[in-house]
Design an enzyme around this catalytic site. Structure first.
Site, short mmCIF file in Angstrom:
data_model
loop_
_atom_site.label_atom_id
_atom_site.label_comp_id
_atom_site.label_asym_id
_atom_site.label_seq_id
_atom_site.Cartn_x
_atom_site.Cartn_y
_atom_site.Cartn_z
CD GLU A 120 10.93 71.16 11.23
OE1 GLU A 120 12.23 70.85 11.58
OE2 GLU A 120 10.99 70.78 10.33
N GLY B 204 14.47 64.26 3.45
CA GLY B 204 13.66 62.87 3.69
C GLY B 204 12.70 62.35 5.55
P1 ADP Z 1 13.17 67.10 5.65
O1 ADP Z 1 12.29 66.53 7.02
O2 ADP Z 1 14.46 66.28 6.28
O3 ADP Z 1 13.61 68.49 5.56
P2 ADP Z 1 11.62 66.10 3.85
O4 ADP Z 1 11.07 65.09 4.30
O5 ADP Z 1 9.93 67.24 3.89
O6 ADP Z 1 12.97 66.03 4.30
O7 ADP Z 1 11.87 66.13 2.20
C1 ADP Z 1 12.68 65.66 1.14
C2 ADP Z 1 11.83 66.34 -0.13
O8 ADP Z 1 13.52 66.68 -0.41
C3 ADP Z 1 13.25 65.13 -0.94
O9 ADP Z 1 11.85 63.49 -0.97
C4 ADP Z 1 12.98 65.29 -1.86
O10 ADP Z 1 11.69 65.52 -2.97
C5 ADP Z 1 13.36 66.98 -1.91
N1 ADP Z 1 14.29 67.71 -2.01
C6 ADP Z 1 14.46 68.92 -1.91
N2 ADP Z 1 15.99 69.02 -2.59
C7 ADP Z 1 16.81 68.43 -1.92
C8 ADP Z 1 17.89 67.87 -2.00
N3 ADP Z 1 18.72 68.29 -2.48
N4 ADP Z 1 18.41 66.83 -1.79
C9 ADP Z 1 17.10 65.98 -2.31
N5 ADP Z 1 16.12 66.18 -1.78
C10 ADP Z 1 15.85 66.83 -2.14
#
Ligand code: ADP
Length: 203
Positions: A90, A20
């Site tokens: 990122e 998130g």
């Molecule tokens: P990040 O930027 O940290 O990659 P994002 O903000 O793009 O994360 O996405 C977070 C979202 O991903 C969560 O709100 C959820 O809907 C989704 N998600 C998919 N897989 C997972 C997981 N294994 N654990 C938690 N959330 C997940």
């Protein structure tokens, strides 16, 4: 570049993929916009998984226009001199000079918000994240859910054809759910090509 005498600061949002971070960065950006701050968003354009290189996206599909960069110096070159809040998504893909650039912005009164994953697929510190954590005023380490056991996930599991990828692979290999999973320490697997060769010899 005085900003009504406001004190600058560095906030780091870090943690595993899917925890998130982008959602949290967007939340802070939206709130800064509500506060009528002049906001500028940068995004390392190595990562264009979801909606093209000019937007930052969270996995729920929300996005805001961002300036695409692939080197830290482009932040200084393309900076809006009136920006009061600078967000960088990122950040792990950028070179180490981002640390000095971010520190300089904060010294000049800018609120800097950066987000990036803290570990590479091997579980080692990723790019400039370590020094950024050291100089930040505020750090939030977010967790995802381990896809194997449901505990809190801290590690980026890289997959090739559904199997754990070997440690010898490149550190930067952009991908989404097809090639990465969030896992806890116990279920994070990083085999070595050398181990595979040993097991062939054993047979
Ligand atoms: P990040 O930027 O940290 O990659 P994002 O903000 O793009 O994360 O996405 C977070 C979202 O991903 C969560 O709100 C959820 O809907 C989704 N998600 C998919 N897989 C997972 C997981 N294994 N654990 C938690 N959330 C997940």
């Amino acid at each position: 570049m005085a900003r009504d005498g406001r004190e600058g600061s560095i906030e780091v949002i870090t943690g595993v993929m899917f925890s998130g971070k982008s959602e949290e960065l967007l939340r802070r950006v939206r709130r800064a916009l509500i506060a009528r701050r002049k906001v500028q968003v940068f995004k390392s354009h190595l990562d264009d998984r979801y909606s093209g290189i000019m937007a930052i996206s969270s996995h729920d599909g929300r996005h805001i226009e961002a300036v695409a960069i692939n080197e830290a110096r482009q932040i200084a070159e393309r900076l809006d001199p009136d920006a009061e809040v600078v967000a960088i998504d990122e950040v792990q893909f950028l070179d180490d000079t981002v640390v000095e650039i971010v520190n300089d912005l904060a010294d000049r009164g800018v609120r800097v918000i950066v987000s990036g994953t803290d570990m590479d697929f091997r579980g080692l510190p990723f790019g400039p994240i370590g020094p950024l954590l050291a100089i930040a005023e505020r750090i939030d380490k977010l967790h995802a859910i381990c896809v194997v056991c449901g505990d809190l996930a801290t590690r980026n599991q890289r997959l090739i054809d559904g199997k754990p990828a070997p440690a010898e692979g490149p550190t930067i290999q952009v991908g989404g759910a097809e090639s990465y999973e969030a896992r806890c320490r116990r279920h994070h697997e990083v085999p070595s090509v050398a181990d595979d060769q040993m097991s062939l010899v054993d047979r």
